[in-house]
Write an enzyme that holds these catalytic residues in place. Structure first.
Site, short mmCIF file in Angstrom:
data_model
loop_
_atom_site.label_atom_id
_atom_site.label_comp_id
_atom_site.label_asym_id
_atom_site.label_seq_id
_atom_site.Cartn_x
_atom_site.Cartn_y
_atom_site.Cartn_z
CB SER A 10 -5.41 -3.02 13.60
OG SER A 10 -5.37 -4.41 13.89
CG ASN A 12 -6.50 -5.73 20.68
OD1 ASN A 12 -6.00 -5.38 21.73
ND2 ASN A 12 -7.75 -5.45 20.36
CB ALA A 13 -1.29 -6.66 15.85
N GLY A 14 -0.04 -7.18 19.04
CA GLY A 14 1.16 -7.58 19.77
C GLY A 14 2.37 -6.71 19.52
CB SER A 16 3.51 -3.29 23.57
OG SER A 16 3.01 -2.03 23.21
CD GLU A 88 1.16 3.37 21.94
OE1 GLU A 88 0.56 3.74 20.90
OE2 GLU A 88 0.70 2.48 22.69
CD GLN A 90 0.49 5.05 17.51
OE1 GLN A 90 1.41 4.26 17.26
NE2 GLN A 90 -0.34 4.88 18.52
CB CYS A 147 -15.32 -12.16 10.41
SG CYS A 147 -14.01 -11.28 9.51
CG HIS A 185 -17.02 -7.39 10.09
ND1 HIS A 185 -16.27 -8.43 9.60
CD2 HIS A 185 -18.31 -7.81 10.11
CE1 HIS A 185 -17.09 -9.46 9.34
NE2 HIS A 185 -18.32 -9.10 9.64
#
Length: 192
Positions: A10, A12-14, A16, A88, A90, A147, A185
């Site tokens: 997803s 913000n997982a690093g 790049s 990128e 995807q 969470c 969430h």
């Protein structure tokens, strides 16, 4: 034997950051690499690939019309490449993913692709779907939901932070437009 790799997650997982670290490792050992990213993501300005922690590098930019096989082979003839890295991923077309596989299989150049698995609706991106189907190695990079669970979904938000459930699959943005959440969430945010 070279392989086609897909590192997915997803937001913000690093991804790049991990790509840039891999590139640094090759270059530090005197090996040539070729970096690619999607032309439609122009947030990096001069530094085509830029991580949220401030690392960046220039890269070739692909569009749906880019022939990855020919572009990489032309560079490889001028200077032998130890690795091709695609950010990128995807946004690659199905044909481009197959060209990347051909680079690994026939040109013997490892191709490391980094990208999102799913969009803001939880649906696979076309490039990611093909990569998940044919890559030699799949690695999930972990992001964290507020969470504490693993974030596997990308929630698109509007200017006031409300969940967005409709719209085009591709809308470039960072933390201002997307929030990485666990599935629980994510579904709760969409339910409103």
């Amino acid at each position: 034997m070279a392989k086609l790799y897909f590192y997915y997650s997803s937001m913000n997982a690093g991804k790049s950051t991990t790509l840039l670290q891999a590139d640094f490792n090759y270059r530090e050992r005197g090996m040539a690499t070729m970096l690619w990213t999607a032309a439609l993501d122009d947030r990096g300005g001069e530094r085509a690939i830029e991580s949220r922690i401030g690392l960046g590098a220039d890269a070739h930019r692909f569009t749906a019309q880019t022939d990855m096989w020919h572009a990489v082979c032309a560079q490889h003839r001028d200077q032998p490449l130890a690795c091709v890295l695609v950010d990128e991923a995807q946004f690659l077309t199905a044909a481009q993913v197959w060209q990347c596989a051909r680079l690994a299989d026939e040109a013997d150049i490892p191709v490391l692709c980094y990208g999102l698995r799913t969009d803001f609706r939880g649906e696979l991106f076309p490039g990611s779907a093909v990569l998940l189907g044919i890559a030699d190695a799949l690695t999930e990079l972990k992001a964290v939901c507020h969470c504490g669970r693993k974030a596997s979904m990308n929630l698109r938000v509007d200017e006031s932070g409300g969940a967005v459930a409709e719209g085009a699959q591709t809308e470039i943005g960072g933390n201002d437009r997307y929030v990485a959440l666990c599935r629980r969430h994510f579904t709760a945010a969409l339910a409103g």
